[in-house]
Design an enzyme around this catalytic site. Structure first.
Site, PDB file in Angstrom:
ATOM      1  N   ASP A  58      -3.112 -29.874  -5.464  1.00 11.84           N
ATOM      2  CA  ASP A  58      -3.809 -28.907  -4.623  1.00 11.84           C
ATOM      3  C   ASP A  58      -5.308 -29.213  -4.619  1.00 11.84           C
ATOM      4  O   ASP A  58      -5.841 -29.825  -5.548  1.00 11.84           O
ATOM      5  CB  ASP A  58      -3.579 -27.482  -5.125  1.00 11.84           C
ATOM      6  CG  ASP A  58      -2.131 -27.044  -5.015  1.00 11.84           C
ATOM      7  OD1 ASP A  58      -1.424 -27.593  -4.149  1.00 11.84           O
ATOM      8  OD2 ASP A  58      -1.717 -26.170  -5.787  1.00 11.84           O
ATOM      9  N   LYS A  59      -5.975 -28.729  -3.591  1.00 17.17           N
ATOM     10  CA  LYS A  59      -7.395 -29.013  -3.391  1.00 17.17           C
ATOM     11  C   LYS A  59      -8.227 -28.787  -4.649  1.00 17.17           C
ATOM     12  O   LYS A  59      -9.053 -29.627  -5.020  1.00 17.17           O
ATOM     13  CB  LYS A  59      -7.919 -28.148  -2.244  1.00 17.17           C
ATOM     14  CG  LYS A  59      -9.408 -28.250  -1.996  1.00 17.17           C
ATOM     15  CD  LYS A  59      -9.838 -27.292  -0.888  1.00 17.17           C
ATOM     16  CE  LYS A  59     -11.337 -27.302  -0.683  1.00 17.17           C
ATOM     17  NZ  LYS A  59     -11.769 -26.325   0.341  1.00 17.17           N
TER      18      LYS A  59
END
Length: 346
Positions: free
Chosen positions: A156-157
């Site tokens: 995830d970011k």
């Protein structure tokens, strides 16, 4: 035009229709909002119910008013598949860019990256540049011939840590098969709210949240997901945990830990719950300053695609997480300059 892609899941695309587009057909508007996807592909998604306007599914011939929010919520894995197809068809060109990447290891088969926070894995609306994929293509132009420029699994970011990149088609196939057979070892470190048991296994299916389509949740019709965790250190009303994935569903750790009542510190999407409300004020003073989910991919193991020998990599938590656990530790033991970094426990 107002386009954003900072949703809970990179499979989700979000845009605001400009007010001066009022009166246009929805299908024409979609083609302008998301020009990297063909009109026929967007029409297919619209008919499949993947596209909503202000939370409502509408036909392509309907007229827009302007300023509505458009959400494209795709099934798990479909955006990555679409990305590959669009690149192959020349619909989406990912440009090589000198994106700084922390490469911990490289050989003829793989790169091992230590991804920093706020770095997106691959291009999408709102994040067309400055991604891991852009940086990989700049580093090794041969990756243009490998699916997703060699990215085998994503983080995830705002999750930091280890990920493997395949440098050849053969390596990519080898690694994908390992992921499918669950033979890749992935260990994460997380700081969670609450008082979790010393160790436990969560075996609960994960799918789209029935009401909030930008979130994942434990749902009866979801895909099986298995997470093992153990406590490394305890603090007032929170803990540092070691998490090992057996499966790899979207947001699996964040969803499972929240479902059990132990949401990750700093997780703006899944941190709702009583566990956070019960944090003592000194703890909240510390955790409120942590502005991302406290999650780090610290260990990665797999069979090397060329040597067929097991390899394992470790990566310490970044400075922001180290600082978080140090400050929490001081609430228990007081300042200790000799114990400011966490040692990994097997």
């Amino acid at each position: 035009m107002s386009i954003a892609n900072d949703s809970a899941d990179p499979n989700d695309l979000c845009a605001i229709i400009p007010p001066d587009w009022a009166g246009q057909r929805l299908d024409a508007v979609l083609a302008q909002l998301f020009p990297q996807y063909s009109r026929s592909r967007l029409s297919t998604w619209l008919k499949a119910g993947y596209i909503e306007v202000n939370g409502v599914k509408k036909p392509g011939k309907s007229k827009v008013m302007g300023q509505e929010q458009v959400n494209v919520v795709l099934p798990e894995g479909l955006l990555q598949k679409t990305l590959e197809e669009s690149m192959a068809a020349g619909e989406l060109i990912v440009e090589p860019e000198a994106v700084p990447l922390d490469v911990l290891h490289q050989d003829s088969a793989v790169f091992i990256l230590n991804k920093r926070a706020d770095l997106v894995m691959h291009p999408a609306p709102g994040n067309r540049h400055g991604t891991v994929m852009n940086g990989l293509l700049h580093r090794d132009e041969a990756l243009a011939g490998v699916p997703r420029a060699g990215v085998v699994h994503r983080l995830d970011k705002d999750t930091t840590g280890l990920c493997v990149v395949a440098r050849t088609l053969e390596s990519h196939t080898h690694l994908v098969r390992q992921l499918q057979s669950r033979s890749v070892s992935r260990v994460y470190y997380a700081v969670v709210a609450g008082d979790p048991p010393q160790e436990d296994t969560i075996d609960e299916p994960i799918g789209r949240h029935p009401k909030n389509r930008q979130r994942m949740a434990v749902v009866g019709n979801g895909k099986r997901a298995i997470t093992h965790f153990s406590v490394l250190q305890r603090y007032p009303s929170c803990a540092l945990v070691r998490v090992q994935l057996e499966t790899g569903r979207t947001h699996q750790i964040r969803v499972h830990m929240t479902h059990e009542g132990y949401p990750l510190i700093g997780d703006a999407v899944y941190q709702q719950g009583r566990a956070l409300q019960r944090l003592p004020e000194p703890v909240r003073d510390i955790t409120d300053r942590f502005q991302r989910q406290a999650l780090h991919a610290g260990e990665l193991g797999f069979i090397h695609p060329e040597t067929n020998e097991p390899v394992r990599f470790e990566c310490p938590m970044p400075e922001d997480m180290q600082r978080l656990v140090t400050q929490l530790s001081e609430l228990v033991d007081g300042p200790d300059d000799d114990n400011t970094r966490i040692s990994y426990v097997s």
